[in-house]
Design a protein around this motif. Structure first.
Motif, PDB file in Angstrom:
ATOM      1  N   GLN A  40       0.836  -1.204   0.000  1.00 25.26           N
ATOM      2  CA  GLN A  40       0.000   0.000   0.000  1.00 25.26           C
ATOM      3  C   GLN A  40       0.868   1.252   0.000  1.00 25.26           C
ATOM      4  OE1 GLN A  40      -2.410  -0.742   3.484  1.00 25.26           O
ATOM      5  NE2 GLN A  40      -4.078  -1.613   2.279  1.00 25.26           N
ATOM      6  N   LEU A  41       1.950   1.231   0.753  1.00 26.02           N
ATOM      7  CA  LEU A  41       2.852   2.373   0.809  1.00 26.02           C
ATOM      8  C   LEU A  41       3.500   2.624  -0.552  1.00 26.02           C
ATOM      9  CD1 LEU A  41       4.191   4.574   2.481  1.00 26.02           C
ATOM     10  CD2 LEU A  41       5.915   2.901   3.171  1.00 26.02           C
ATOM     11  N   VAL A  42       3.977   1.561  -1.196  1.00 30.13           N
ATOM     12  CA  VAL A  42       4.586   1.700  -2.528  1.00 30.13           C
ATOM     13  C   VAL A  42       3.554   2.265  -3.508  1.00 30.13           C
ATOM     14  CG1 VAL A  42       5.515   0.425  -4.504  1.00 30.13           C
ATOM     15  CG2 VAL A  42       6.360  -0.062  -2.211  1.00 30.13           C
ATOM     16  N   GLY A  43       2.342   1.728  -3.458  1.00 28.52           N
ATOM     17  CA  GLY A  43       1.287   2.225  -4.350  1.00 28.52           C
ATOM     18  C   GLY A  43       0.974   3.694  -4.112  1.00 28.52           C
ATOM     19  N   SER A  44       0.908   4.086  -2.854  1.00 29.58           N
ATOM     20  CA  SER A  44       0.623   5.487  -2.517  1.00 29.58           C
ATOM     21  C   SER A  44       1.730   6.410  -3.006  1.00 29.58           C
ATOM     22  CB  SER A  44       0.459   5.655  -1.006  1.00 29.58           C
ATOM     23  OG  SER A  44      -0.661   4.953  -0.557  1.00 29.58           O
ATOM     24  N   ALA A  94       1.398   9.278  -5.837  1.00 38.23           N
ATOM     25  CA  ALA A  94       1.742  10.667  -5.511  1.00 38.23           C
ATOM     26  C   ALA A  94       2.727  11.225  -6.536  1.00 38.23           C
ATOM     27  CB  ALA A  94       2.334  10.746  -4.105  1.00 38.23           C
ATOM     28  N   LEU A  95       3.640  10.392  -7.009  1.00 31.12           N
ATOM     29  CA  LEU A  95       4.585  10.834  -8.043  1.00 31.12           C
ATOM     30  C   LEU A  95       3.862  11.144  -9.351  1.00 31.12           C
ATOM     31  CD1 LEU A  95       7.603   8.422  -7.391  1.00 31.12           C
ATOM     32  CD2 LEU A  95       7.511  10.892  -6.971  1.00 31.12           C
ATOM     33  N   VAL A  96       2.876  10.334  -9.685  1.00 27.11           N
ATOM     34  CA  VAL A  96       2.081  10.592 -10.896  1.00 27.11           C
ATOM     35  C   VAL A  96       1.329  11.910 -10.744  1.00 27.11           C
ATOM     36  CG1 VAL A  96       0.088   9.793 -12.245  1.00 27.11           C
ATOM     37  CG2 VAL A  96       1.872   8.176 -11.584  1.00 27.11           C
ATOM     38  N   GLU A  97       0.729  12.118  -9.574  1.00 30.74           N
ATOM     39  CA  GLU A  97       0.021  13.376  -9.333  1.00 30.74           C
ATOM     40  C   GLU A  97       0.965  14.567  -9.464  1.00 30.74           C
ATOM     41  OE1 GLU A  97      -1.588  12.639  -5.404  1.00 30.74           O
ATOM     42  OE2 GLU A  97      -3.610  12.515  -6.234  1.00 30.74           O
ATOM     43  N   GLN A  98       2.168  14.415  -8.952  1.00 32.60           N
ATOM     44  CA  GLN A  98       3.162  15.485  -9.021  1.00 32.60           C
ATOM     45  C   GLN A  98       3.494  15.808 -10.480  1.00 32.60           C
ATOM     46  OE1 GLN A  98       7.096  14.547  -7.489  1.00 32.60           O
ATOM     47  NE2 GLN A  98       7.248  16.584  -6.581  1.00 32.60           N
ATOM     48  N   GLN A  99       3.630  14.775 -11.310  1.00 30.50           N
ATOM     49  CA  GLN A  99       3.916  14.995 -12.729  1.00 30.50           C
ATOM     50  C   GLN A  99       2.747  15.685 -13.427  1.00 30.50           C
ATOM     51  OE1 GLN A  99       4.873  11.013 -13.986  1.00 30.50           O
ATOM     52  NE2 GLN A  99       7.030  11.216 -13.450  1.00 30.50           N
ATOM     53  N   VAL A 100       1.529  15.316 -13.058  1.00 33.78           N
ATOM     54  CA  VAL A 100       0.346  15.955 -13.640  1.00 33.78           C
ATOM     55  C   VAL A 100       0.334  17.441 -13.285  1.00 33.78           C
ATOM     56  CG1 VAL A 100      -2.180  16.088 -13.508  1.00 33.78           C
ATOM     57  CG2 VAL A 100      -1.064  13.874 -13.783  1.00 33.78           C
ATOM     58  N   LEU A 101       0.625  17.750 -12.031  1.00 33.42           N
ATOM     59  CA  LEU A 101       0.639  19.153 -11.609  1.00 33.42           C
ATOM     60  C   LEU A 101       1.719  19.940 -12.351  1.00 33.42           C
ATOM     61  CD1 LEU A 101       0.033  18.834  -7.768  1.00 33.42           C
ATOM     62  CD2 LEU A 101      -1.536  19.722  -9.493  1.00 33.42           C
ATOM     63  N   LYS A 102       2.882  19.332 -12.542  1.00 31.64           N
ATOM     64  CA  LYS A 102       3.939  20.006 -13.302  1.00 31.64           C
ATOM     65  C   LYS A 102       3.480  20.250 -14.741  1.00 31.64           C
ATOM     66  CE  LYS A 102       7.975  18.470 -10.689  1.00 31.64           C
ATOM     67  NZ  LYS A 102       9.184  17.629 -10.695  1.00 31.64           N
ATOM     68  N   GLY A 103       2.787  19.275 -15.319  1.00 27.55           N
ATOM     69  CA  GLY A 103       2.263  19.435 -16.671  1.00 27.55           C
ATOM     70  C   GLY A 103       1.259  20.565 -16.754  1.00 27.55           C
ATOM     71  N   LEU A 104       0.374  20.637 -15.771  1.00 30.30           N
ATOM     72  CA  LEU A 104      -0.608  21.722 -15.742  1.00 30.30           C
ATOM     73  C   LEU A 104       0.081  23.075 -15.599  1.00 30.30           C
ATOM     74  CD1 LEU A 104      -3.371  20.172 -13.461  1.00 30.30           C
ATOM     75  CD2 LEU A 104      -3.537  20.658 -15.906  1.00 30.30           C
ATOM     76  N   GLU A 105       1.107  23.124 -14.768  1.00 30.44           N
ATOM     77  CA  GLU A 105       1.838  24.367 -14.577  1.00 30.44           C
ATOM     78  C   GLU A 105       2.500  24.816 -15.884  1.00 30.44           C
ATOM     79  OE1 GLU A 105       4.851  26.095 -11.178  1.00 30.44           O
ATOM     80  OE2 GLU A 105       5.176  24.050 -11.870  1.00 30.44           O
ATOM     81  N   GLU A 106       3.123  23.885 -16.587  1.00 30.46           N
ATOM     82  CA  GLU A 106       3.754  24.207 -17.869  1.00 30.46           C
ATOM     83  C   GLU A 106       2.710  24.651 -18.890  1.00 30.46           C
ATOM     84  OE1 GLU A 106       7.032  24.424 -18.777  1.00 30.46           O
ATOM     85  OE2 GLU A 106       7.341  24.216 -16.622  1.00 30.46           O
ATOM     86  N   GLY A 107       1.568  23.960 -18.896  1.00 32.03           N
ATOM     87  CA  GLY A 107       0.494  24.334 -19.809  1.00 32.03           C
ATOM     88  C   GLY A 107       0.001  25.740 -19.557  1.00 32.03           C
ATOM     89  N   ASN A 108      -0.131  26.108 -18.308  1.00 26.45           N
ATOM     90  CA  ASN A 108      -0.564  27.473 -17.968  1.00 26.45           C
ATOM     91  C   ASN A 108       0.451  28.506 -18.422  1.00 26.45           C
ATOM     92  OD1 ASN A 108      -3.058  26.909 -16.855  1.00 26.45           O
ATOM     93  ND2 ASN A 108      -2.226  26.527 -14.834  1.00 26.45           N
ATOM     94  N   LYS A 109       1.739  28.196 -18.279  1.00 28.65           N
ATOM     95  CA  LYS A 109       2.782  29.125 -18.727  1.00 28.65           C
ATOM     96  C   LYS A 109       2.675  29.355 -20.236  1.00 28.65           C
ATOM     97  CE  LYS A 109       6.228  28.028 -15.190  1.00 28.65           C
ATOM     98  NZ  LYS A 109       7.534  27.370 -14.939  1.00 28.65           N
TER      99      LYS A 109
END
Length: 151
Positions: free
Chosen positions: A74-78, A82-97
């Motif tokens: 469960q810890l590995v999955g979490s 979380a890493l995938v979510e972090q990449q999505v947020l970085k993508g959204l940030e780049e898209g906004n720029k």
């Protein structure tokens, strides 16, 4: 390789060790059952009971190991999620720029001018159509109607 990757790898290595330990416990449990059967066959009830007590202890260890394994998975999955979510947020940030840059390049004045030019072109086309359609004679109109009826 980042520290995050190293941490995930360590957790997965620990998970694999726990799986190995589970297999070892299963072998010991099977061995204790075989010993208990053999001792019963030999009419040694005390030794058979001792073997079954050892088996029970090994089963408790197996249960605890299973819980630890579940917690690790469960810890590995979490962490991976979380890493995938972090990449999505970085993508959204780049898209906004990029979107801000595009908006800076396309001013409202420029859009209004394009819309005005388009409106002017449409009005000009409509004037041309009006001029052409008003130059048809009554004879032309009759021929068009006859041809339309023939179709």
């Amino acid at each position: 390789v980042s520290t995050k990757d190293k941490s995930i790898l360590q957790l997965k290595v620990q998970r694999d060790k726990l799986k190995q330990y589970e297999k070892q416990l299963m072998v010991v449990i099977d061995k204790e059952v075989a010993i208990a059967r053999e001792q019963l066959r030999l009419k040694n009830h005390h030794a058979a009971r001792l073997a079954l007590a050892k088996k029970k202890y090994q089963e408790q260890l197996l249960e605890k190991t299973g819980q630890q394994l579940l917690t690790l998975e469960q810890l590995v999955g979490s962490i991976e999620y979380a890493l995938v979510e972090q990449q999505v947020l970085k993508g959204l940030e780049e898209g906004n720029k990029v979107l801000k840059i595009i908006h800076q390049e396309t001013s409202l004045d420029k859009v209004e001018k394009i819309m005005d030019d388009t409106r002017d072109a449409i009005e000009y086309q409509n004037e041309i159509q009006d001029l052409i359609s008003n130059h048809l004679t009554e004879h032309d109109e009759e021929e068009i109607m006859k041809e339309l009826d023939a179709l």
